[in-house]
Design an enzyme around this catalytic site. Structure first.
Site, PDB file in Angstrom:
ATOM      1  N   HIS A 178      -3.158  -2.979   3.870  1.00 61.08           N
ATOM      2  CA  HIS A 178      -2.272  -2.393   4.884  1.00 61.08           C
ATOM      3  C   HIS A 178      -1.635  -3.502   5.725  1.00 61.08           C
ATOM      4  CE1 HIS A 178      -1.140   0.342   8.216  1.00 61.08           C
ATOM      5  NE2 HIS A 178      -1.227   1.298   7.322  1.00 61.08           N
ATOM      6  N   GLU A 194       0.813  -1.215   0.000  1.00 61.10           N
ATOM      7  CA  GLU A 194       0.000   0.000   0.000  1.00 61.10           C
ATOM      8  C   GLU A 194       0.843   1.260   0.000  1.00 61.10           C
ATOM      9  OE1 GLU A 194      -0.607   2.093   2.989  1.00 61.10           O
ATOM     10  OE2 GLU A 194       1.097   1.090   3.873  1.00 61.10           O
TER      11      GLU A 194
END
Length: 351
Positions: free
Chosen positions: A319, A15
């Site tokens: 994440h 990410e």
């Protein structure tokens, strides 16, 4: 590969945000492994080190002995690359520390960077953290205190948090104290079931915001959950440096408390804020997994540095997967994700 071989981390991986930096720095000082993080936050609109990221790096350097003990380069605002050369093997120093972000930047993300290393220290540490305490896109104080900290205790450490002053974006000015007691005898962590559910709790905090905002947020949340009015408490915050509004929902069960938050913002209807937190609540309740997607992200690092274990989660975000990838660069084979939602972490100090 020796402990002095430089690990190079590409901040564009996964990410591509600040978590890559924070996890890399935490592991470098905890393990005494030199690291270079390149292309820091390259996937963000404004890449490079912002104030909260710079504070996190400087905090990690301080608990590792300061500039005299840790060689470093690139530790400056706007820097796109940072290099750290901590003492071989890791030397983390317990003590009393003050870390001030100097903006509304998240204090909990600074805490995230130094917590795992300080769980390995030779004594307890006391932290004073100043900046944002309730920030969008960061764990809130409430999440850390009520969801994450109890799970750290199950690993053998102890994390106590006290909120002294709220810090909402964009004003900041918040302050919290944290006591970290290291895990002298780490315990293998396991969280596969929620256990019996308790009554949900909703708190809506308002700082310089009309009370009608809370009423509309609660009505939107209540329409989705059908919870009684007795579940909701509206609190007027008088210690904030600027206006702010947060809706926080706690879903407590025997073995875990899930905390979901949504923040009011200028130009965003109150009904939307209530609806956003209701969506997260419904997603969690639709699964019987005990670990929500946010807690799943936070558990990996301390587990990898302590006794490991396993937990079952509703889902892994990009994440969290990026976090696992960074941990694997320092500790190969540390994190395994099963198709059944069970995350297994191989800890360095497994019994």
């Amino acid at each position: 590969m020796s402990d002095q071989d430089l690990i190079v981390i590409d901040g564009r991986e996964g990410e591509g945000g600040g978590q890559v930096l924070r996890t890399s720095v935490a592991l470098a000082v905890a393990l005494g492994r030199p690291v270079r993080i390149e292309h820091i936050r390259a996937n963000r609109k404004s890449p490079g080190l912002k104030r909260q990221h710079l504070t996190a790096v400087r905090a990690a350097l301080e608990v590792a002995g300061g500039d005299d003990a840790v060689g470093h380069s690139g530790v400056a605002l706007g820097s796109a690359a940072v290099e750290l050369w901590p003492a071989a093997g890791g030397r983390v120093h317990a003590g009393s520390y003050r870390f001030a972000v100097g903006s509304a930047g998240s204090t909990t993300l600074v805490l995230q960077t130094v917590l795992a290393p300080l769980l390995l220290a030779d004594g307890p540490s006391d932290l004073l953290l100043e900046g944002g305490t309730h920030n969008p896109l960061a764990p809130s104080f409430d999440f850390v205190a009520r969801s994450f900290a109890p799970q750290v205790a199950r690993m053998g450490g102890r994390l106590e948090l006290t909120l002294e002053r709220h810090g909402f974006a964009p004003a900041g000015g918040g302050r919290m104290r944290v006591r970290i007691e290291p895990a002298a005898a780490p315990v293998a962590f396991e969280l596969l079931q929620r256990g019996e559910a308790r009554r949900p709790r909703v708190e809506i905090a308002l700082a310089g915001v009309p009370g009608g905002v809370a009423a509309r947020e609660w009505a939107a949340l209540q329409r989705k959950t059908h919870w009684p009015d007795t579940c909701c408490n509206v609190r007027e915050v008088t210690d904030s440096a600027g206006p702010g509004n947060v809706v926080s929902v706690e879903l407590e069960s025997d073995h875990v408390t899930a905390v979901f938050t949504a923040f009011g913002a200028k130009g965003v209807r109150s009904e939307r804020i209530g609806g956003l937190v209701a969506r997260d609540v419904q997603r969690y309740l639709a699964s019987d997994a005990p670990v929500c997607e946010h807690l799943a992200d936070q558990l990996m690092l301390p587990m990898a540095l302590l006794a490991g274990g396993r937990y079952r989660t509703t889902r892994l975000t990009s994440h969290a997967r990026t976090n696992a990838q960074v941990i694997e660069r320092f500790l190969p084979g540390a994190v395994t994700v099963g198709d059944d939602g069970i995350v297994t972490v191989r800890g360095r100090r497994m019994p």
